[in-house]
Design an enzyme around this catalytic site. Structure first.
Site, PDB file in Angstrom:
ATOM      1  CB  CYS A  91      -0.948  -0.001   1.187  1.00 36.45           C
ATOM      2  SG  CYS A  91      -0.114   0.230   2.762  1.00 36.45           S
ATOM      3  CB  CYS A 149       0.233   4.270   4.424  1.00 37.64           C
ATOM      4  SG  CYS A 149      -0.529   2.710   4.803  1.00 37.64           S
TER       5      CYS A 149
END
Length: 137
Positions: A46, A48
């Site tokens: 992802c 993040c």
């Protein structure tokens, strides 16, 4: 499960900097039961993870100050059984990826879930980790 060609460069971002790749349940158990302090990042594909989690753990081990004795990583959605085993050591926290854990003598002493990582800068997360190192390492 994510394709190897996608995951390997994201793993290398940490393993090339000295993080041990915990890609089996046995390696997870051995690493998380060691004496001393062990940093574990459950890596992820992802945004993040790319923008905050991986950069933050790398920033946290730079420069002066206390550091964990061992640096480890496993990859959600790729090292499936290893991550499952790692999460057994993270109870009572629910599964979270990415996430960052600090263990001392096999006990979880500091944990950052995805919601602590997502939306925060790598510098802020690294500072949080450095404070945990000062306390526990």
């Amino acid at each position: 499960m994510y394709p190897e060609e996608m995951v390997m460069p994201m793993k290398a971002a940490l393993t090339d900097r000295g993080f041990q790749d915990l890609n089996t349940p046995e390696k997870v158990k051995e690493a998380l039961q060691k004496s001393g302090t062990t940093l574990l990042i459950i890596n992820s594909v992802c945004g993040c993870a790319a923008g905050s989690a991986r950069p933050s753990v790398l920033l946290s081990i730079e420069g002066e100050g206390k550091k964990p004795n061992y640096l480890t990583t496993t990859f959600a959605g790729f090292d499936v059984e290893a991550v499952k085993t790692a999460r057994e050591y993270l109870v009572p926290f629910p599964p979270s990826s990415p996430s960052i854990a600090l263990f001392k003598d096999g006990e979880l002493v500091h944990f950052l879930e995805r919601h602590h990582i997502e939306g925060n800068s790598a510098e802020i997360i690294a500072e949080n980790l450095k404070q945990a190192y000062e306390e526990y390492c």
